[in-house]
Design a protein around this motif. Structure first.
Motif, PDB file in Angstrom:
ATOM      1  N   VAL A 101       0.840  -1.197   0.000  1.00 17.60           N
ATOM      2  CA  VAL A 101       0.000   0.000   0.000  1.00 17.60           C
ATOM      3  C   VAL A 101       0.877   1.249   0.000  1.00 17.60           C
ATOM      4  N   TYR A 102       0.555   2.184  -0.879  1.00 19.59           N
ATOM      5  CA  TYR A 102       1.168   3.509  -0.902  1.00 19.59           C
ATOM      6  C   TYR A 102       0.041   4.521  -0.745  1.00 19.59           C
ATOM      7  N   TYR A 103       0.350   5.661  -0.134  1.00 18.76           N
ATOM      8  CA  TYR A 103      -0.673   6.671   0.138  1.00 18.76           C
ATOM      9  C   TYR A 103      -0.172   8.031  -0.312  1.00 18.76           C
ATOM     10  N   THR A 104      -0.961   8.714  -1.122  1.00 20.29           N
ATOM     11  CA  THR A 104      -0.630  10.068  -1.557  1.00 20.29           C
ATOM     12  C   THR A 104      -1.829  10.970  -1.254  1.00 20.29           C
ATOM     13  N   THR A 105      -1.609  12.285  -1.286  1.00 20.75           N
ATOM     14  CA  THR A 105      -2.703  13.202  -0.977  1.00 20.75           C
ATOM     15  C   THR A 105      -2.758  14.359  -1.960  1.00 20.75           C
ATOM     16  N   LEU A 106      -3.956  14.875  -2.130  1.00 19.90           N
ATOM     17  CA  LEU A 106      -4.185  16.107  -2.880  1.00 19.90           C
ATOM     18  C   LEU A 106      -5.130  16.949  -2.041  1.00 19.90           C
ATOM     19  N   ASN A 107      -4.618  18.018  -1.482  1.00 17.53           N
ATOM     20  CA  ASN A 107      -5.412  18.862  -0.590  1.00 17.53           C
ATOM     21  C   ASN A 107      -6.138  19.959  -1.362  1.00 17.53           C
ATOM     22  N   GLY A 108      -7.104  20.580  -0.703  1.00 18.34           N
ATOM     23  CA  GLY A 108      -7.753  21.745  -1.266  1.00 18.34           C
ATOM     24  C   GLY A 108      -9.229  21.588  -1.577  1.00 18.34           C
ATOM     25  N   PHE A 109      -9.779  20.395  -1.342  1.00 15.35           N
ATOM     26  CA  PHE A 109     -11.175  20.161  -1.691  1.00 15.35           C
ATOM     27  C   PHE A 109     -12.165  20.653  -0.630  1.00 15.35           C
ATOM     28  N   ASP A 110     -11.671  21.166   0.478  1.00 16.21           N
ATOM     29  CA  ASP A 110     -12.549  21.674   1.526  1.00 16.21           C
ATOM     30  C   ASP A 110     -12.978  23.091   1.155  1.00 16.21           C
ATOM     31  N   THR A 111     -13.887  23.165   0.202  1.00 17.68           N
ATOM     32  CA  THR A 111     -14.206  24.421  -0.478  1.00 17.68           C
ATOM     33  C   THR A 111     -15.503  25.028   0.039  1.00 17.68           C
ATOM     34  N   HIS A 112     -15.390  25.779   1.115  1.00 21.03           N
ATOM     35  CA  HIS A 112     -16.555  26.466   1.661  1.00 21.03           C
ATOM     36  C   HIS A 112     -16.838  27.764   0.911  1.00 21.03           C
ATOM     37  N   ALA A 113     -15.915  28.179   0.052  1.00 14.17           N
ATOM     38  CA  ALA A 113     -16.101  29.430  -0.696  1.00 14.17           C
ATOM     39  C   ALA A 113     -15.503  29.296  -2.090  1.00 14.17           C
ATOM     40  N   PHE A 114     -16.138  29.945  -3.061  1.00 16.03           N
ATOM     41  CA  PHE A 114     -15.645  30.008  -4.439  1.00 16.03           C
ATOM     42  C   PHE A 114     -15.243  28.629  -4.968  1.00 16.03           C
ATOM     43  N   GLN A 115     -16.170  27.711  -4.913  1.00 15.52           N
ATOM     44  CA  GLN A 115     -15.884  26.295  -5.177  1.00 15.52           C
ATOM     45  C   GLN A 115     -15.642  25.958  -6.645  1.00 15.52           C
ATOM     46  N   ASN A 116     -16.416  26.546  -7.562  1.00 17.88           N
ATOM     47  CA  ASN A 116     -16.364  26.100  -8.955  1.00 17.88           C
ATOM     48  C   ASN A 116     -14.960  26.067  -9.534  1.00 17.88           C
ATOM     49  N   ASN A 117     -14.261  27.169  -9.519  1.00 14.82           N
ATOM     50  CA  ASN A 117     -12.912  27.214 -10.097  1.00 14.82           C
ATOM     51  C   ASN A 117     -11.941  26.322  -9.342  1.00 14.82           C
TER      52      ASN A 117
END
Length: 197
Positions: free
Chosen positions: A60-76
């Protein structure tokens, strides 16, 4: 304190030995230059690709991509993040295919939380319940969606999507059918298995 010092030295020696092992194993792996530059996820996947292609015995390997906690200006934000995700995973899969290791790899993409359906006053959405899980692999029994599209008119009492598949069923299936371990011992409960691997 002598016992603690001895443990510290042993840990340092083990770490140095592990680092040397990883370095020597990855020396022979073919480096791919096709990964997107300036992408943290692509950089992480490039390293994972090196490890997989070099034959390191890790399950098992684990990677991350942060930034999806979009309480504002979500579309872009979501559009850009999904583009980063798609380009990084595309390069990773091509790298594994080129090295004939994709057949032995299963990629699971998940999030720790979903998003609320209704937009808030900041052009974003708040934490919700249901979410998507992506499973990518050469050995999937069938490609495509494993559940129906969410009904935006049939929400739970909090205004969230109603989930159709318990994410623990996905974990149980991967643990049991892919990693070949007893999913009940890890999840402490019996969950139905899905028919995707």
């Amino acid at each position: 304190t002598e016992h603690n010092l001895g443990y510290l030295y042993k840990t340092m020696i083990d770490a140095k030995s592990s680092a040397r092992y990883l370095y020597e194993k990855t020396l022979d792996s073919k480096l791919s230059e096709s990964y997107p530059k300036k992408s943290s996820l692509a950089s992480q996947l490039k390293v994972v690709g090196q490890f997989i292609n070099s034959g390191i015995d890790t399950s098992v390997y684990y990677t991350t991509l942060n930034g999806f906690d979009t309480h504002a200006f979500q579309n872009n934000k979501h559009e850009n993040l999904l583009k980063v995700y798609a380009e990084a995973v595309d390069a990773f899969v091509k790298d594994l295919k080129r090295n004939n290791t994709f057949k032995d790899t299963l990629i699971l993409t998940f999030s720790e939380f979903g998003r609320r359906v209704e937009q808030n006053y900041s052009d974003g959405t708040d934490h919700g319940a249901a979410n998507n899980i992506f499973v990518i692999g050469e050995n999937l029994k069938r490609a495509g969606f494993y559940n129906q599209l969410a009904n935006l008119k049939d929400l739970d009492d909090n205004g969230d999507l109603k989930y159709e598949i318990d994410f623990r069923e996905v974990y149980a299936t991967i643990l049991n059918n892919w990693l070949e371990v007893d999913d009940r011992r890890i999840l402490n409960k019996v969950f139905s298995k899905l028919n995707f691997i």
